[in-house]
Structures are given as C-alpha cells and as structure tokens.
Design an enzyme around this catalytic site. Structure first.
Site, mmCIF file in Angstrom:
data_model
loop_
_atom_site.group_PDB
_atom_site.id
_atom_site.type_symbol
_atom_site.label_atom_id
_atom_site.label_comp_id
_atom_site.label_asym_id
_atom_site.label_seq_id
_atom_site.Cartn_x
_atom_site.Cartn_y
_atom_site.Cartn_z
ATOM 1 N N ARG A 70 0.838 -1.188 0.000
ATOM 2 C CA ARG A 70 0.000 0.000 0.000
ATOM 3 C C ARG A 70 0.882 1.251 0.000
ATOM 4 N NH1 ARG A 70 -1.956 0.992 4.233
ATOM 5 N NH2 ARG A 70 -1.367 -0.806 5.476
ATOM 6 N N TYR A 209 -1.453 -3.692 -7.100
ATOM 7 C CA TYR A 209 -1.206 -4.503 -5.905
ATOM 8 C C TYR A 209 -2.275 -4.344 -4.822
ATOM 9 C CZ TYR A 209 1.168 -7.014 -2.268
ATOM 10 O OH TYR A 209 1.463 -7.943 -1.305
ATOM 11 N N LYS A 218 -9.914 -2.295 1.042
ATOM 12 C CA LYS A 218 -9.661 -1.130 1.899
ATOM 13 C C LYS A 218 -10.421 0.102 1.422
ATOM 14 C CE LYS A 218 -6.588 -3.531 4.164
ATOM 15 N NZ LYS A 218 -6.790 -3.962 5.544
ATOM 16 N N HIS A 238 -11.121 -2.203 10.850
ATOM 17 C CA HIS A 238 -9.996 -3.047 10.429
ATOM 18 C C HIS A 238 -9.808 -4.132 11.489
ATOM 19 C CE1 HIS A 238 -5.458 -3.125 9.100
ATOM 20 N NE2 HIS A 238 -6.165 -4.015 8.430
ATOM 21 N N SER A 260 -1.867 -3.365 10.199
ATOM 22 C CA SER A 260 -1.463 -4.260 9.122
ATOM 23 C C SER A 260 -0.245 -5.095 9.524
ATOM 24 C CB SER A 260 -1.124 -3.433 7.877
ATOM 25 O OG SER A 260 -2.226 -2.632 7.519
ATOM 26 N N ALA A 261 -0.314 -6.379 9.208
ATOM 27 C CA ALA A 261 0.770 -7.331 9.500
ATOM 28 C C ALA A 261 1.114 -7.390 10.987
ATOM 29 C CB ALA A 261 2.011 -7.023 8.656
ATOM 30 N N CYS A 262 0.085 -7.291 11.837
ATOM 31 C CA CYS A 262 0.295 -7.385 13.289
ATOM 32 C C CYS A 262 -0.493 -8.523 13.933
ATOM 33 C CB CYS A 262 -0.049 -6.063 13.955
ATOM 34 S SG CYS A 262 1.151 -4.768 13.578
ATOM 35 N N GLY A 263 -1.002 -9.454 13.138
ATOM 36 C CA GLY A 263 -1.521 -10.673 13.745
ATOM 37 C C GLY A 263 -3.011 -10.953 13.627
ATOM 38 N N LYS A 264 -3.753 -10.235 12.772
ATOM 39 C CA LYS A 264 -5.188 -10.518 12.674
ATOM 40 C C LYS A 264 -5.445 -11.903 12.073
ATOM 41 C CE LYS A 264 -6.183 -6.789 10.361
ATOM 42 N NZ LYS A 264 -4.795 -6.268 10.408
ATOM 43 N N ASN A 266 -3.554 -14.431 11.910
ATOM 44 C CA ASN A 266 -3.105 -15.479 12.830
ATOM 45 C C ASN A 266 -4.089 -15.700 13.978
ATOM 46 O OD1 ASN A 266 -0.108 -16.593 12.398
ATOM 47 N ND2 ASN A 266 -0.307 -14.577 11.488
ATOM 48 N N ASP A 289 -9.797 -9.592 8.435
ATOM 49 C CA ASP A 289 -9.252 -8.257 8.139
ATOM 50 C C ASP A 289 -10.253 -7.125 8.356
ATOM 51 O OD1 ASP A 289 -6.872 -6.808 7.211
ATOM 52 O OD2 ASP A 289 -8.028 -6.326 5.421
ATOM 53 N N ASN A 375 6.101 -8.465 2.210
ATOM 54 C CA ASN A 375 4.655 -8.260 2.114
ATOM 55 C C ASN A 375 4.045 -9.176 1.052
ATOM 56 O OD1 ASN A 375 2.201 -6.937 2.865
ATOM 57 N ND2 ASN A 375 2.332 -5.631 1.044
ATOM 58 N N ARG A 377 1.891 -12.191 -0.382
ATOM 59 C CA ARG A 377 0.575 -12.564 0.158
ATOM 60 C C ARG A 377 -0.041 -13.723 -0.609
ATOM 61 N NH1 ARG A 377 -2.100 -8.607 3.978
ATOM 62 N NH2 ARG A 377 -0.410 -7.170 4.406
ATOM 63 N N GLY A 502 -0.958 -19.807 18.860
ATOM 64 C CA GLY A 502 -1.987 -20.608 19.532
ATOM 65 C C GLY A 502 -2.107 -20.297 21.020
ATOM 66 N N GLU A 503 -0.975 -19.953 21.632
ATOM 67 C CA GLU A 503 -0.986 -19.695 23.084
ATOM 68 C C GLU A 503 -1.787 -18.429 23.420
ATOM 69 O OE1 GLU A 503 0.007 -22.094 24.723
ATOM 70 O OE2 GLU A 503 1.464 -23.122 23.422
HETATM 71 P P1 GTP Z 1 -2.950 -7.425 7.341
HETATM 72 O O1 GTP Z 1 -3.457 -8.478 6.410
HETATM 73 O O2 GTP Z 1 -1.779 -6.670 6.776
HETATM 74 O O3 GTP Z 1 -3.993 -6.479 7.814
HETATM 75 O O4 GTP Z 1 -2.260 -8.145 8.593
HETATM 76 P P2 GTP Z 1 -2.692 -9.115 9.787
HETATM 77 O O5 GTP Z 1 -2.980 -8.286 10.995
HETATM 78 O O6 GTP Z 1 -3.721 -10.093 9.364
HETATM 79 O O7 GTP Z 1 -1.310 -9.825 10.084
HETATM 80 P P3 GTP Z 1 -0.900 -11.368 10.165
HETATM 81 O O8 GTP Z 1 -1.781 -12.188 11.066
HETATM 82 O O9 GTP Z 1 -0.750 -11.860 8.786
HETATM 83 O O10 GTP Z 1 0.530 -11.263 10.879
HETATM 84 C C1 GTP Z 1 1.657 -10.795 10.262
HETATM 85 C C2 GTP Z 1 2.915 -11.068 11.017
HETATM 86 O O11 GTP Z 1 2.756 -11.062 12.439
HETATM 87 C C3 GTP Z 1 3.521 -12.412 10.650
HETATM 88 O O12 GTP Z 1 4.886 -12.247 10.449
HETATM 89 C C4 GTP Z 1 3.232 -13.251 11.859
HETATM 90 O O13 GTP Z 1 4.139 -14.291 11.987
HETATM 91 C C5 GTP Z 1 3.308 -12.234 13.004
HETATM 92 N N1 GTP Z 1 2.481 -12.660 14.170
HETATM 93 C C6 GTP Z 1 1.160 -12.948 14.153
HETATM 94 N N2 GTP Z 1 0.730 -13.347 15.382
HETATM 95 C C7 GTP Z 1 1.800 -13.299 16.199
HETATM 96 C C8 GTP Z 1 2.002 -13.591 17.596
HETATM 97 O O14 GTP Z 1 1.090 -13.966 18.325
HETATM 98 N N3 GTP Z 1 3.269 -13.414 18.078
HETATM 99 C C9 GTP Z 1 4.292 -12.990 17.293
HETATM 100 N N4 GTP Z 1 5.494 -12.827 17.850
HETATM 101 N N5 GTP Z 1 4.149 -12.714 15.967
HETATM 102 C C10 GTP Z 1 2.916 -12.869 15.431
HETATM 103 C C1 SPV Z 2 -3.254 -4.302 5.047
HETATM 104 O O1 SPV Z 2 -2.246 -3.711 4.654
HETATM 105 O O2 SPV Z 2 -3.809 -4.019 6.131
HETATM 106 C C2 SPV Z 2 -3.807 -5.411 4.248
HETATM 107 C C3 SPV Z 2 -3.254 -5.674 2.911
HETATM 108 O O3 SPV Z 2 -4.737 -6.063 4.710
HETATM 109 S S1 SPV Z 2 -3.878 -4.630 1.661
HETATM 110 O O4 SPV Z 2 -5.166 -5.137 1.235
HETATM 111 O O5 SPV Z 2 -2.929 -4.619 0.554
HETATM 112 O O6 SPV Z 2 -4.055 -3.281 2.198
HETATM 113 MN MN MN Z 3 -5.438 -5.273 6.716
#
Ligand code: GTP
Ligand code: SPV
Ligand code: MN
Length: 603
Positions: A70, A209, A218, A238, A260-264, A266, A289, A375, A377, A502-503
C-alpha cells in the site's frame, strides 16, 4: 452485455469513452470465465502455474518490483471540506483530484480489455452487506476480486434490484460504490488512490497490488464504508472476527483491531494449545481483516465479515504458527511475490525447504535480501479454511462479546488489560501505537499512533470518528467490553517474551472470563490487568520473571505515554470530543496519584 440499471450502463459507457479500451467485458463470476482469464494470464506471464501435485490450481504472480505494498502517501480522501478528511488523511479538492486522475485515465486502457466487476461486500442476502462495481483493466484484479468478494451475476442482480427499489421511491438509483481502476503505467510518479466519499466513488491508477487495486477491500469496505457507517450509525473496522467455543459448547465472538501485518489473520485462525483442545476448546474463523458491526434490536453489536476470502501475509506462516492458513492455501490459491522451490512449490521465510527463485524471478541469492517479499501474500477463499465458522455467512452477523485493540509494542504495554468502560475503551483504541510493517511502503519498525488500526483506512476526520465511537454508549446498548493486547513485548535480549500464536488463546480465555464475570483482575491506573494467578500458563515454558514483566504496569513509563497521548489528541484541534480529552486527563490523574509517595502511618 449491459445492465438493467441505466445509471450503471451510463457510467460504464462514460468510463469507456475516457479510457478507450479495445473491449468491454462484464464479469459474471462463473467458473468458465475464471478459467478463460487464467488461461489468458498464463499465456502473457501474469500468472505462473505452481506444482500441481502439491498445490493444485495454485498460481504465482510477480508484481512490478516498484509496486509491492500500500502507498499511504499517494492515498487521498477528497471531501468538499478539507476538515472532513481530517489531519489523518491526505486531502485534495474533489474537482482538482478528478481532473488530476482523469488526465491519467485518458486513453489508459488502449490495447486492453476493460472488465466490469459487480460485487457484494458481505453475505449476498445480508441487510448489512453493501454492493459496488469495480471497473479495471487488470485480469489479475478480476481473479482476486472473485475470491475476495461475492462477484458476478448475483451481485449485479442485487445492485439492479436495489436500484429499482430506490427509483420507485423517487431516489437516485445508483447508490452502489463506483470504483475505477487502471494499472496505468505502473509508474509510482503517476500513482494515486483517490476516494470521494460524498460521491461513493474511488479512482485508483498506477498500482496493481492488493489494497491499492482490489477496490472492494480497503477503499470500499473501510474508507468509503467508514464514512457511510458514521452517517448511518454503524462501524466499519480493520478487525478480525473470531468465535471462541469453550468446553461447555458456548461460543463468544470477539472482534480485534491490530494494524497491518500485526496478527489478525493469525488470531482469526488460531489453533488452541493441546491442553485446551483435549478438553473441548474450539476456534471458529469469521473474518481476518474487516468487520462491519451494527447495533441489533437486542442492543448488542452484530458483525459480518464483508469479505469472502483472505489476502493474507505469507512470510511467517508455517505449521508452527498458523497451520490453518497453510491448509487453506494448499489448493486454489493465488500467491503474489513469494519465492519458489526447485520443485515449483511456493516458498517464503518461515517454511522448511529452500527457495531457488526469489520473488522477482531471480536465482535466489541471500545477498538480495529475503527470497519472498516481506509483504508477499496469498489470496484464497475463506471457505477453504478448516476453522471456517458455520455462522460466517449468517445474514444478521454474529454478536460481539469483546473488542480487542493491539499493536506491536516492544516495551511498556502489558500483555493484556481491560478498559473500565466504553469511554475508556474508546480512549484505549484511539491511543493505540504500533511499529510500522512491510504492509505499506516506507520505513519498518517505527512506532506510530494508529488509532483503532485505522490510520491508513479511516475515510474521515479521526476526531469525528472518535465521537462516532463514543456515540454508541447510549441507553439500551449492551456494548462489548474493550481490551488491549500486546503479543510483541520484548525482553532485555530483544526476544519476544510471549510465545504468541496458539498460546494467545490463554489471553482470550481471560478476556471471555472477564466478559462473563468469571475471572479476576487487578485494578491499575490504566485498567484491569490479570494477576499472575488469573492467567492459565500451565504447560508453557514461561518463567515467572517473564510473566511478571508481561503483566507489569510501570507508572513512570505510563506517565510519559499518557502525556504523549494527550498531545496526540490535541493535534486534532477543536473537533476532538471533549469527553475523550477528559478521559485522558482522568487516566493521567490516576497515574499521577499512583506515583505519589504513600502517606506514612505516623505522618
Ligand atoms: P494485514 O493483512 O496486513 O492487515 O495483517 P494481519 O494483521 O492479518 O497480520 P498477520 O496475522 O498476517 O501477521 C503478520 C505477522 O505477524 C507475521 O509475520 C506473523 O508471523 C506475526 N504474528 C502474528 N501473530 C503473532 C504472535 O502472536 N506473536 C508474534 N510474535 N508474531 C505474530
Ligand atoms: C493491510 O495492509 O492491512 C492489508 C493488505 O490487509 S492490503 O489489502 O494490501 O491493504
Ligand atoms: Mn489489513
């Protein structure tokens, strides 16, 4: 082909006149259509077939190396009044913005096919769902939109029905969101993602992208929808949505906003630790998301996932971290910017084995950095997830028991805390901070405020958005409790203190216990925090000191933090609700009070 809705036909004609495509194709969403598009993309190299034995129907796409995330600095909210967009958005005058992008769209589709994609965000029969039409010259976008949304004939039928109903009421018939997209020249200098919330319109050019190009995600489901949600009394967030089933068979639904990329993804697909599985805990994925929440007749917030698929972060996804995501992406998936192994399987950092080709198609050389783009995906249908909730398609949504905010905070912020009430919870969400990630272009690992994880996605002034959040607290409302989590606190050795993944269910168990009044906590100036004995950590390799550090609230550190939060709120000027500033002062006072030396007994 064309539509029964004249307003839609007129718009499609108008766009075709401007962009000059060689052909116009209305997407019906059928398998045959998809197969033809995939064939075409294989021929021109847009898609590369992956190992059909290990990954049937899976494809690799390599985006332009200058177009991998983005672009927040090129994303605009164009409202008549600049203050309506707020200091949290880039702004341009709507007329100037149209003129600027229309000049770029002029003739942009020459030599290409223009695809018309009717789509529905949310279950097709849900009153909470909303429709849009994306026009694009990218078949890759079509293939992704087919997975990410309810795309094609059914969506068009809903758009036409709603248009006819509106016309019968004497209203304008085109209340669907209009999204115009072209990959243009893929030139970052000629790239803009423009939103016109007052016109329910999006214009995006120069990127192919993710969120820049899949306009249902988004652009529509967050930026435009947040604007609509404000005027109509709901929330577009979000957030992931996950159901937690306890051994008694009761399911609590939780919505969680992490940047973004902070664990949703997962957390949404979490697999319980073995000791929890054994006694019957289960986790059900509703969304990973985006969450649309609306107050129900019972006063609770009911949530749908407007999306039909996952556009998830590949790196770090493994059998140890997220086995559900691995299983989900084993077939019928599109992988963007991953590496490949010798036997043509998709590969990224965190998986076993070794890459031979990197995300740019070069022979892998560690000197060039990670083999998969950080990034990179996967795009995959939500239904393929083993934990896909049987209620994910419920038209009325699922009732939310708890809202969780969280971010990457290497220090200060404890593993989990609970807000005192809704108003405090809104402050906790507004105060969120997190280290930046590879999901957006720019520096990674820089701590910034990202209120409710919506900094890049709130389609209007954050001050008005906080006021909107506060407005849900009214008589008759049965609002979720609000929590904050931090899986990312680090020890002196720079390693994460908490095992995560998981924990994290252990923390969710405490959260649900708090919602039911079944678990205890310590009251601190920042909210309720579990004491060591309130959190189940049996079977975890977590020493007592680490647990203490995870649950610690350092008043000195928090005094600085709350002062910084005060400055942040002030940066929005006069529109910032006084209630939220008063709440910030209340917390600041409570922290100061806790720092005063205790009166001695003899004094
Ligand atoms: P967007 O799709 O960008 O909105 O991101 P998201 O919030 O869905 O992020 P996602 O779950 O894909 O997590 C991205 C990163 O965070 C990966 O590198 C994961 O390995 C890491 N991550 C997710 N959950 C955990 C956790 O509980 N602990 C740690 N240390 N890292 C985590
Ligand atoms: C984010 O960046 O929060 C995403 C990926 O979920 S994207 O759809 O490219 O914005
Ligand atoms: Mn997102």
């Amino acid at each position: 082909m064309s539509s029964k809705l004249q307003a839609l036909n007129r718009w499609v004609d108008e766009v075709a006149r401007l962009t000059q495509p060689d052909a116009v194709h209305w997407c019906d969403g059928s398998d045959e259509e998809n197969e033809k598009l995939i064939e075409l993309m294989q021929r021109d190299g847009t898609l590369i077939a992956l190992n059909d034995e290990t990954h049937p129907n899976c494809w690799l796409h390599r985006s332009n190396p200058s177009d991998v995330a983005r672009v927040e600095h090129l994303t605009y909210v164009c409202t008549k009044d600049q203050d309506d967009a707020g200091p949290n958005n880039n702004w341009m005058d709507p007329a100037a913005a149209h003129a600027k992008v229309d000049a770029l769209f002029d003739g942009a589709m020459r030599g290409r096919t223009m695809y018309v994609i009717p789509y529905c965000m949310g279950p097709i029969d849900s009153p909470i769902a909303r429709c849009g039409v994306e026009i694009t010259d990218s078949p890759y976008v079509v293939a992704n939109m087919r997975i990410m949304t309810r795309m094609g004939a059914a969506a068009l039928a809903r758009i036409e029905r709603e248009g006819a109903e509106r016309a019968a009421r004497g209203e304008r018939e085109d209340a669907f969101v209009k999204g115009l997209h072209s990959i243009g020249e893929l030139d970052p200098e000629k790239r803009f993602i423009m939103h016109f919330p007052e016109e329910l319109t999006i214009k995006s050019i120069g990127s192919g992208y993710g969120g820049n190009a899949l306009l249902g995600k988004k652009c529509h489901a967050l930026r435009i929808a947040s604007w609509q949600a404000r005027s109509e009394g709901w929330l577009a967030e979000h957030m992931l949505i996950v159901g937690i089933e306890n051994p008694q068979g009761e399911t609590h639904y939780v919505a969680a906003a992490f940047p973004s990329a902070c664990g949703k993804t997962n957390l949404a697909m979490l697999i319980p630790p073995e000791s929890y599985r054994e006694v019957g805990w289960k986790v059900w994925t509703v969304g990973d998301d985006i969450c649309w929440m609306t107050p129900g007749p019972d006063g609770r917030l009911w949530a749908i996932n407007p999306e039909a698929g996952y556009f998830g972060v590949a790196p770090g996804t493994s059998a140890a971290t997220n086995p559900n995501a691995l299983a989900t992406t084993g077939h019928d998936a599109i992988f963007t910017n991953v590496a490949v192994t010798e036997d043509n399987q998709p590969w990224w950092e965190g998986l076993p084995g070794a890459p031979v080709t990197d995300w740019q198609g070069r022979a892998h050389d560690a000197k060039n950095g990670p083999a998969a783009h950080p990034n990179s995906r996967f795009t995959v249908s939500a239904k393929q997830c083993p934990s896909w909730s049987p209620h994910a398609e419920d038209a009325k949504g699922v009732p939310i028991s708890a809202i969780i905010f969280g971010g990457r905070r290497p220090s200060l912020v404890p593993l989990v805390f609970e807000s005192r009430d809704w108003k405090h919870g809104v402050l906790v969400g507004a105060s969120m901070g997190s280290e930046t990630t590879a999901a957006a272009t720019g520096a990674v690992g820089v701590l910034r405020r990202d209120s409710m994880a919506m900094k890049p996605f709130c389609g209007y002034n954050y001050a008005d958005y906080f006021a909107h959040w506060l407005s849900f607290d009214k008589p008759g409302a049965r609002l979720p409790k609000i929590f904050h989590v931090n899986w990312f606190r680090k020890g002196a050795d720079g390693k994460f203190l908490w095992p995560g993944y998981g924990e994290n269910l252990r923390v969710l168990e405490w959260i649900i216990g708090r919602c039911d009044g079944a678990t205890d906590a310590l009251e601190t100036p920042i909210g309720y925090v579990p004491r060591k004995r309130d959190l189940r950590v049996d079977g975890l390799r977590l020493d007592d000191r680490a647990l203490g550090a995870l649950l610690d609230v350092d008043p000195e550190g928090w005094r600085n933090e709350i002062a910084d939060i005060g400055k942040y709120l002030d940066s929005f000027g006069a529109r910032m609700p006084a209630k939220l500033k008063a709440e910030q002062r209340r917390v600041a006072d409570a922290i100061n009070e806790s720092l005063r030396p205790a009166k001695s007994a003899t004094g």
